[in-house]
Design a protein around this motif. Structure first.
Motif, PDB file in Angstrom:
ATOM      1  N   GLU A   9      18.483  32.444   4.771  1.00 51.77           N
ATOM      2  CA  GLU A   9      18.995  33.426   3.833  1.00 51.77           C
ATOM      3  C   GLU A   9      19.504  34.663   4.583  1.00 51.77           C
ATOM      4  O   GLU A   9      18.894  35.131   5.536  1.00 51.77           O
ATOM      5  CB  GLU A   9      17.881  33.840   2.871  1.00 51.77           C
ATOM      6  N   ILE A  10      20.616  35.187   4.156  1.00 46.20           N
ATOM      7  CA  ILE A  10      21.174  36.402   4.728  1.00 46.20           C
ATOM      8  C   ILE A  10      21.057  37.503   3.690  1.00 46.20           C
ATOM      9  O   ILE A  10      21.470  37.347   2.549  1.00 46.20           O
ATOM     10  CB  ILE A  10      22.651  36.214   5.124  1.00 46.20           C
ATOM     11  N   ARG A  11      20.429  38.651   4.092  1.00 44.24           N
ATOM     12  CA  ARG A  11      20.253  39.750   3.151  1.00 44.24           C
ATOM     13  C   ARG A  11      20.606  41.065   3.842  1.00 44.24           C
ATOM     14  O   ARG A  11      20.449  41.215   5.055  1.00 44.24           O
ATOM     15  CB  ARG A  11      18.810  39.795   2.613  1.00 44.24           C
ATOM     16  N   ASP A  12      21.083  42.005   3.031  1.00 40.62           N
ATOM     17  CA  ASP A  12      21.438  43.326   3.540  1.00 40.62           C
ATOM     18  C   ASP A  12      20.165  44.143   3.772  1.00 40.62           C
ATOM     19  O   ASP A  12      19.297  44.225   2.891  1.00 40.62           O
ATOM     20  CB  ASP A  12      22.341  44.057   2.553  1.00 40.62           C
ATOM     21  N   THR A  13      20.080  44.759   4.959  1.00 40.70           N
ATOM     22  CA  THR A  13      18.938  45.599   5.304  1.00 40.70           C
ATOM     23  C   THR A  13      19.451  46.844   6.009  1.00 40.70           C
ATOM     24  O   THR A  13      20.307  46.753   6.900  1.00 40.70           O
ATOM     25  CB  THR A  13      17.962  44.864   6.241  1.00 40.70           C
ATOM     26  N   GLY A  14      18.934  48.004   5.615  1.00 41.86           N
ATOM     27  CA  GLY A  14      19.320  49.245   6.271  1.00 41.86           C
ATOM     28  C   GLY A  14      18.891  49.251   7.737  1.00 41.86           C
ATOM     29  O   GLY A  14      17.835  48.714   8.090  1.00 41.86           O
ATOM     30  N   LEU A  15      19.730  49.824   8.594  1.00 45.40           N
ATOM     31  CA  LEU A  15      19.410  49.845  10.022  1.00 45.40           C
ATOM     32  C   LEU A  15      18.105  50.567  10.293  1.00 45.40           C
ATOM     33  O   LEU A  15      17.267  50.098  11.075  1.00 45.40           O
ATOM     34  CB  LEU A  15      20.555  50.520  10.802  1.00 45.40           C
ATOM     35  N   ALA A  16      17.893  51.711   9.643  1.00 45.51           N
ATOM     36  CA  ALA A  16      16.670  52.473   9.853  1.00 45.51           C
ATOM     37  C   ALA A  16      15.453  51.661   9.441  1.00 45.51           C
ATOM     38  O   ALA A  16      14.424  51.643  10.138  1.00 45.51           O
ATOM     39  CB  ALA A  16      16.727  53.791   9.077  1.00 45.51           C
TER      40      ALA A  16
END
Length: 747
Positions: A9-16
């Motif tokens: 699964e590919i999910r958006d995650t904040g860099l911080a």
């Protein structure tokens, strides 16, 4: 954007968020599994895996050595998936008798030396466990500790070792984790055992309250380093370090004076501080001699063989050995600071700073738990053996019937279990019995073993039920260990002496710096340098373009310079620290933390016992002793606190009985010096009041000699009739005498 390794699964995650999550995992891994030792066995994972792997290889102290490469390969392949150099470095350190107070590995070959030379490659050296390491592993096959799966899941490794030896404090530990570190010096194990016995007696068996750190230090004198030396600390400082788990110890080299012919002598250093490389120490002393910072030392030689022997030759027979050594202690690693920071993983695996009592209590609790687990393991073994022996005895009582069943029945095991009410284990044991065991003598031996095991079972069951009995056994184990490593043994004898704080030996600066006449030049833009000699033609001195001369001070290399700045701060600079040579020097701001918008007001040579008059341009000032303005750091010392909008402008020696103050309004005021108070810091008192002006200059003089000022062309005028201007402090004053300089300054 991240991709799950399990589902794809590919999910958006904040860099911080991603960074903080991964960094936290890395930090925890470093703290828990790499850098901090466990309070129970005093080992980090790499050391624990090394010892366990060597035991699995049969490298005990009674067997021969094996190649270190074999050990390192086994550790990497089974337990510790890291680089071979890191593992070999850990193995080497455990074998170095100058790094470990009680070495855990017996090395054969080149394992480095105190000079800092590296060990030979792992293919050339060999290793095996020492008896001390075997104590750490004692009982590991008796369910004494928990095991966990290794990194590949193929085998198991111990979470902690049984540790029948107080390794944490005995050998010490150093480590740097993420955001925390640990530093524990080694101690004498006989003294540790004395403190452990004291806790068992008072807290576990006596039923009293917690023992004090002071009572523990009646047994533990302080660290005991493998390289010897002496600890120069006050008892109060040692007590505070162990009470808080944080502190440091000043360790000094051990030295003695050897008499030579014709009244000469030499100093011989026989022990150097812990973790100091001897070769680097000799190089440092030689560098200081070349830089003329050890004026009393003539030569240094390293005559070491297996033992340390550094020979220091004084320049003359008149040199005081104590003063010479004190100068060396202050400038070299013949004196070293060893920190104490008992930041550990406690019994629950939580990293925290622990006190001496907490460390010893956690170790004792671990030993009691090991005793319980080994006792429970032995009880299980006895119960199994008694069950088998019980079946044997039934077989002997019914021997003919047992033989018949075995010969005639199709399923003899099931028939035996049914016929004689036997367990599966008993029936299986009877079927596996040898014919030679059927003789009468064997039956007698079985009955003896049965009775002995029954008695032992009852005793161990009682032990499991009574905690005081367990603590008595733990206490006996500690007492036996104390006897084994007593002060009368070669390994157990204390090596480091505990002395009080160093005596107040006065070391003249000449002992550390060669006295030489110089002239200090400081330009208007703050470039400073020291030129050799006095009576220089300062007018011929060149400065950078746009710069000009400001201060020219004759002094000596052993002097200290006082720098007073417009913000009321004093700085101290050793003349020997100033740049030499024919260049323009260096900016003084590289040597002191002088604010960019603040200028230098005064630069002078420090004279002990003298007083200074300091003032700001708002007309306030006070007297201060020079000893109170000396600064030990680059940041200096704040002495004058100018008022809003004011700046410090005056710093002059207070040598005389009267003070003359003149302002920009050209009014002069003269009053007695004794009217100005002496302070250590502050704003001061009003020297002269101004309706619309500022203080421009101050002069301290003897009233009987009159007051003088410099005219144009360098002529000096002196005025002795001063009655007109003599008033009380804080007055407005009167107009200056005719002919007073237009710049309102005396010089």
């Amino acid at each position: 954007m991240t991709k799950s390794q399990t589902t794809g699964e590919i999910r958006d995650t904040g860099l911080a968020e991603a960074l903080s999550e991964r960094y936290l995992s890395y930090a925890l891994s470093t703290i828990m599994s790499r850098s901090l030792p466990d309070v129970r066995d005093g080992l980090k994972p790499v050391h624990r895996r090394l010892l366990f792997a060597m035991r699995q290889l049969g490298l005990v102290s009674s067997q021969g050595h094996k190649k270190s490469a074999r050990v390192v390969g086994d550790v990497i392949g089974k337990y510790h998936p890291h680089g071979d150099s890191a593992i070999y470095d850990a193995l080497v350190r455990l074998a170095q008798d100058f790094a470990q107070r009680y070495p855990l590995i017996d090395g054969q070959g080149n394992f480095g030396n105190i000079d800092g030379d590296n060990a030979a490659a792992m293919r050339y050296t060999e290793a095996r466990l020492t008896p001390v390491a075997e104590l750490l592993l004692e009982g590991i096959d008796e369910d004494a500790v928990d095991f966990r799966q290794t990194y590949d899941g193929e085998t198991e490794e111990p979470v902690v070792l049984p540790a029948a030896f107080p390794n944490l404090l005995a050998n010490g530990s150093q480590g740097i984790a993420v955001g925390m570190a640990t530093s524990i010096p080694p101690h004498n194990v006989a003294e540790l055992c004395g403190a452990l016995s004291h806790i068992v007696k008072e807290e576990m068996l006596g039923g009293g309250g917690p023992v004090s750190t002071a009572s523990l230090l009646a047994h533990i004198k302080g660290p005991d380093f493998p390289t010897g030396g002496s600890i120069a600390e006050a008892p109060e400082a040692i007590l505070q370090a162990y009470e808080t788990g944080r502190g440091s110890f000043r360790v000094r080299a051990r030295w003695q004076v050897e008499k030579l012919n014709h009244g000469l002598f030499q100093i011989v250093v026989t022990e150097i501080p812990y973790q100091v490389q001897k070769s680097r120490l000799v190089e440092k002393i030689a560098e200081l001699m070349q830089a003329k910072k050890l004026a009393m030392l003539g030569d240094v030689r390293d005559e070491s063989t297996a033992d340390v022997r550094l020979v220091l030759e004084p320049k003359s027979r008149n040199v005081d050995p104590a003063v010479l050594m004190e100068s060396l202690f202050r400038q070299t690693e013949l004196e070293n600071r060893i920190s104490l920071n008992m930041n550990l993983l406690d019994r629950e695996g939580v990293p925290r700073v622990m006190t001496l009592r907490e460390v010893l209590r956690d170790y004792l609790a671990h030993r009691e738990e090991v005793l319980r687990r080994r006792t429970a393991h032995r009880l299980e073994h006895i119960a199994r053996r008694l069950e088998i022996l019980g079946g044997y005895l039934i077989a002997y009582l019914n021997l003919d019937e047992v033989i018949r069943i075995i010969r005639e029945e199709d399923e003899p095991k099931q028939e035996l279990m049914t016929r004689f009410d036997l367990s599966d284990l008993q029936a299986e044991s009877i079927l596996n019995m040898r014919l030679r065991a059927l003789r009468k003598l064997e039956e007698i031996e079985i009955r003896k073993e049965f009775d002995a095991l029954t008695e032992e079972q009852a005793d161990l069951t009682d032990l499991m039920a009574k905690e005081p009995r367990r603590w008595k056994i733990v206490g006996k184990q500690i007492a036996d260990l104390q006897k084994r490593f007593g002060q009368d043994t070669a390994l157990g004898k204390r090596r480091t002496d505990i002395e009080g704080p160093p005596s107040e030996t006065v070391v003249p600066l000449e002992a550390m710096v060669e006295r030489e006449p110089v002239t200090v030049l400081c330009s208007a833009k703050g470039w400073v340098r020291a030129l050799r000699g006095h009576n220089l033609d300062v007018a011929e001195t060149k400065y950078k373009e746009g710069d000009e001369a400001r201060f020219a001070i004759p002094c000596e290399t052993t002097d200290k310079l006082l720098v007073f700045t417009a913000d009321g701060r004093f700085f101290t600079i050793g003349v020997d620290k100033l740049p030499r040579g024919r260049g323009f020097g260096e900016p003084i701001r590289l040597m002191i933390d002088l604010a960019q918008d603040k200028d230098i007001v005064a630069l002078m040579v420090h004279k002990p016992g003298r007083r200074l008059l300091v003032a700001s341009d708002d007309g306030r000032g006070f007297l201060v002793k020079e000893e109170d303005v000396l600064a030990q750091t680059r940041t200096g010392r704040q002495v004058v606190n100018p008022g809003d909008g004011a700046s410090a402008t005056i710093c002059i020696p207070a040598e005389g009985d009267s003070v003359a103050v003149v302002g920009s309004n050209r009014k002069l005021l003269i009053f007695a010096l004794e009217e100005i108070p002496e302070m250590q810091r502050g704003r001061g008192v009003i020297l002269q009041k101004y309706a619309g002006g500022k203080l421009t200059d101050v002069k301290v003089f003897n009233l009987a000699d009159g007051i003088s000022w410099t005219l144009n062309g360098g002529r000096v005028r002196t005025e002795t009739d001063l009655l007109t201007w003599r008033m009380k402090r804080a007055g407005a004053g009167r107009l200056v005498p005719r002919g007073f300089p237009q710049n309102n300054r005396f010089n």
